[in-house]
Design an enzyme around this catalytic site. Structure first.
Site, PDB file in Angstrom:
ATOM      1  N   SER A  54       0.836  -1.210   0.000  1.00  0.00           N
ATOM      2  CA  SER A  54       0.000   0.000   0.000  1.00  0.00           C
ATOM      3  C   SER A  54       0.864   1.250   0.000  1.00  0.00           C
ATOM      4  CB  SER A  54      -0.925   0.012   1.228  1.00  0.00           C
ATOM      5  OG  SER A  54      -0.165  -0.136   2.401  1.00  0.00           O
ATOM      6  N   ASN A 113      -2.462  -1.904  13.206  1.00  0.00           N
ATOM      7  CA  ASN A 113      -3.898  -1.652  13.071  1.00  0.00           C
ATOM      8  C   ASN A 113      -4.314  -0.322  13.709  1.00  0.00           C
ATOM      9  OD1 ASN A 113      -3.848  -4.085  11.823  1.00  0.00           O
ATOM     10  ND2 ASN A 113      -4.896  -5.225  13.452  1.00  0.00           N
ATOM     11  N   THR A 164     -38.159  27.720 -12.302  1.00  0.00           N
ATOM     12  CA  THR A 164     -38.492  26.380 -11.818  1.00  0.00           C
ATOM     13  C   THR A 164     -38.715  25.562 -13.089  1.00  0.00           C
ATOM     14  OG1 THR A 164     -40.858  26.838 -11.701  1.00  0.00           O
ATOM     15  CG2 THR A 164     -39.603  27.224  -9.684  1.00  0.00           C
ATOM     16  N   HIS A 165     -38.344  24.312 -13.049  1.00  0.00           N
ATOM     17  CA  HIS A 165     -38.423  23.454 -14.250  1.00  0.00           C
ATOM     18  C   HIS A 165     -37.703  24.084 -15.446  1.00  0.00           C
ATOM     19  CE1 HIS A 165     -41.730  21.416 -12.055  1.00  0.00           C
ATOM     20  NE2 HIS A 165     -42.082  22.651 -11.752  1.00  0.00           N
ATOM     21  N   SER A 168     -10.673  27.087 -28.872  1.00  0.00           N
ATOM     22  CA  SER A 168     -10.831  25.858 -29.645  1.00  0.00           C
ATOM     23  C   SER A 168      -9.683  25.767 -30.627  1.00  0.00           C
ATOM     24  CB  SER A 168     -12.171  25.902 -30.392  1.00  0.00           C
ATOM     25  OG  SER A 168     -12.084  25.128 -31.575  1.00  0.00           O
ATOM     26  N   LYS A 225     -14.275  30.694 -30.350  1.00  0.00           N
ATOM     27  CA  LYS A 225     -14.743  29.970 -29.170  1.00  0.00           C
ATOM     28  C   LYS A 225     -14.103  30.436 -27.868  1.00  0.00           C
ATOM     29  CE  LYS A 225     -17.312  26.912 -28.916  1.00  0.00           C
ATOM     30  NZ  LYS A 225     -17.208  25.516 -29.367  1.00  0.00           N
ATOM     31  N   GLU A 246     -16.945  22.903 -16.703  1.00  0.00           N
ATOM     32  CA  GLU A 246     -17.283  21.562 -17.190  1.00  0.00           C
ATOM     33  C   GLU A 246     -16.444  20.483 -16.508  1.00  0.00           C
ATOM     34  OE1 GLU A 246     -18.680  22.560 -21.751  1.00  0.00           O
ATOM     35  OE2 GLU A 246     -16.559  22.526 -21.299  1.00  0.00           O
ATOM     36  N   GLN A 250      -7.284  -1.775   3.893  1.00  0.00           N
ATOM     37  CA  GLN A 250      -6.159  -1.093   3.269  1.00  0.00           C
ATOM     38  C   GLN A 250      -6.607  -0.311   2.022  1.00  0.00           C
ATOM     39  OE1 GLN A 250      -2.127  -2.968   3.023  1.00  0.00           O
ATOM     40  NE2 GLN A 250      -2.511  -2.901   0.827  1.00  0.00           N
ATOM     41  N   LYS A 309      -7.940   4.204   1.561  1.00  0.00           N
ATOM     42  CA  LYS A 309      -7.292   5.522   1.532  1.00  0.00           C
ATOM     43  C   LYS A 309      -7.404   6.273   0.215  1.00  0.00           C
ATOM     44  CE  LYS A 309      -4.633   3.895   5.185  1.00  0.00           C
ATOM     45  NZ  LYS A 309      -5.125   2.524   4.898  1.00  0.00           N
TER      46      LYS A 309
HETATM   47  N1  ARG Z   1      -0.787  -1.772   5.158  1.00  0.00           N
HETATM   48  C1  ARG Z   1      -1.828  -2.078   6.080  1.00  0.00           C
HETATM   49  C2  ARG Z   1      -3.000  -1.102   5.882  1.00  0.00           C
HETATM   50  O1  ARG Z   1      -2.806  -0.071   5.337  1.00  0.00           O
HETATM   51  C3  ARG Z   1      -1.321  -1.976   7.462  1.00  0.00           C
HETATM   52  C4  ARG Z   1      -2.092  -2.763   8.463  1.00  0.00           C
HETATM   53  C5  ARG Z   1      -1.686  -4.141   8.369  1.00  0.00           C
HETATM   54  N2  ARG Z   1      -2.197  -4.920   9.409  1.00  0.00           N
HETATM   55  C6  ARG Z   1      -2.249  -6.241   9.239  1.00  0.00           C
HETATM   56  N3  ARG Z   1      -2.746  -6.896  10.210  1.00  0.00           N
HETATM   57  N4  ARG Z   1      -1.815  -6.795   8.149  1.00  0.00           N
HETATM   58  O2  ARG Z   1      -4.104  -1.385   6.260  1.00  0.00           O
END
Ligand code: ARG
Length: 467
Positions: free
Chosen positions: A11, A98, A143-144, A265, A271, A278, A310, A313
């Protein structure tokens, strides 16, 4: 591990964005371990020095990432041990990745939430500026997508001001809820070491520690919530952009965007395309998609940490970046756009946009509204057929619809008077938009103060941790 397993499970590409927060989390953690007599002071001091050196490289962009190590957390810890020897191996006492991931991610998003709230302040300020300058610029209200009643440009802009104000409130509400520290929950069950979670929470600028270790390492509500905040904001932006695109068309001609924020353009020399608006509208798909990704990903996960988490993010990091960027650029677009008042007025005066007011006029002469509505309906039909606007019909013509109509009708139904008379709370009259502007500024200042205080508090924490 097989190379492809390594590659698949890594990751690093995404979580290296949290490097700064990871170091801060570790600095707080070891200071606590020292104070609680869990680690000897000399080891902690070495760890702190090592972490500071790593942070310096991170900030200078020279920290080398080892792609054989799964994530940023492992990279930093291994690098620490390489630098300071076996003492580095003590950093992870009483914690797990964790809770480490959970705390890093909260710190990262806490900053983004504040940034989003302040970017919203920027666009609100631009819109308020247009509103303040246009309390009596008349335009058609729709409206509409049909002409409904005359409104002022101020009223139209203020509608967006309050939408964005709620968005900013939402980010700050979400901030408030996520302002608890999961560090010390360890893998899932807490730890046997005599740690002090209140101390780490305070060192990292959180209000307090989270209450339950199993909840703490599995909770991603804060991610889902911020993803929604971002999606709702982007949807508001998208509506605004849709209007700007329409308004800049030849058919509407209500606005002219500044050359700096339009594109040409490659073939048509005349243009002037509203590409920024947009693109903002187009990016909404991705931002809404991120919310969907999170909701589906967290659905049906058993307690506690599962590797699925994981994947949490990238979507929210992307959508927060996108929404902040879009807000910043749209604030500039709005403050450089020319609003063509003459054109707005000209279009408003066409047709029967004052029909409601003619009905209201009849009500002032004692006719029940329902009956007045029918009388005006007949007058509108005549207006359409003859091509003569209601306010341009001769009095004797108007009186064929109702003999209650008198000369004072003409002043009553000018489009300007129509807007000026809507003085009800929240209405379009200048007296009412004045109140709205004051309210919006008051709310804006309150939020700015919250953002300022929270930002200060967090920055002080970083300063103290780096001492
Ligand atoms: N790279 C993992 C994440 O972003 C870290 C946590 C990993 N924990 C585990 N028990 N493998 O979630």
């Amino acid at each position: 591990m097989d190379d492809s397993t390594l590659d698949f499970t890594s990751s690093l590409d995404v979580d290296s964005k949290m490097a700064f927060y990871d170091v801060m989390g570790s600095l707080a953690h070891v200071r606590m371990l020292k104070k609680c007599d869990i680690l000897p002071p000399e080891d902690v001091d070495r760890i702190i020095e090592g972490l500071k050196a790593i942070l310096k490289e991170i900030e200078e962009g020279t920290f080398e990432l080892d792609y054989k190590l799964e994530d940023i957390h492992t990279n930093i810890e291994f690098s620490l041990t390489e630098r300071i020897g076996p003492a580095g191996g003590k950093l992870h006492t009483g914690r797990s990745r964790n809770d480490q991931v959970a705390v890093d991610f909260r710190m990262y998003l806490r900053d983004r939430a504040l940034k989003a709230a302040s970017a919203l302040g920027g666009i609100i300020t631009s819109l308020l500026d247009v509103a303040e300058k246009n309390p009596d610029t008349i335009m058609p209200g729709f409206t509409h997508m049909q002409h409904a009643q005359p409104v002022t440009l101020a009223q139209h802009m203020l509608a967006y001001v309050f939408k964005f104000s709620r968005d900013a409130d939402r980010f700050l509400d979400a901030f408030e809820r996520m302002d608890k520290c999961p560090l010390g929950s360890a893998a899932l069950a807490g730890t046997t070491y005599p740690i002090d979670r209140f101390m780490t929470a305070e060192l990292l600028g959180f209000r307090e520690p989270t209450e339950n270790s199993m909840d703490s390492v599995s909770d991603r509500d804060f991610v889902n919530e911020l993803s929604f905040c971002a999606a709702q904001t982007q949807i508001h932006l998208s509506s605004l952009c849709e209007e700007l695109v329409l308004w800049s068309s030849q058919e509407f001609g209500f606005v002219e965007m500044d050359d700096k924020y339009t594109t040409g353009s490659s073939i048509m020399p005349q243009k002037k395309n509203p590409d920024i608006a947009e693109l903002v509208r187009g990016k909404t798909g991705g931002v809404v998609g991120s919310l969907m990704t999170m909701l589906v990903m967290t659905k049906g996960l058993p307690l506690t940490y599962n590797r699925d988490l994981q994947e949490d993010k990238k979507p929210v990091m992307d959508s927060m970046d996108t929404v902040i960027y879009c807000l910043q650029i749209m604030a500039k677009v709005i403050s450089t756009t020319t609003f063509r008042k003459d054109r707005m007025m000209e279009v408003t005066s066409r047709g029967q946009i004052n029909a409601t007011d003619l009905a209201d006029y009849l009500v002032t002469k004692g006719i029940p509204f329902r009956e007045a509505h029918a009388i005006v309906g007949a007058a509108v039909r005549e207006s359409i057929e003859s091509g003569v606007n209601l306010e341009d019909m001769p009095l004797d013509k108007l009186r064929t619809f109702s003999d209650r109509i008198e000369k004072d009708v003409y002043d009553f139904i000018t489009v300007r008077r129509c807007a000026e008379r809507r003085e009800s709370y929240g209405g379009t009259a200048p007296s009412s938009t004045d109140v709205q502007i004051s309210k919006a500024i008051e709310q804006l200042m309150k939020r700015e103060e919250i953002v300022r205080q929270e930002t200060q508090l967090i920055e002080n924490c970083w300063k103290n941790l780096l001492e």
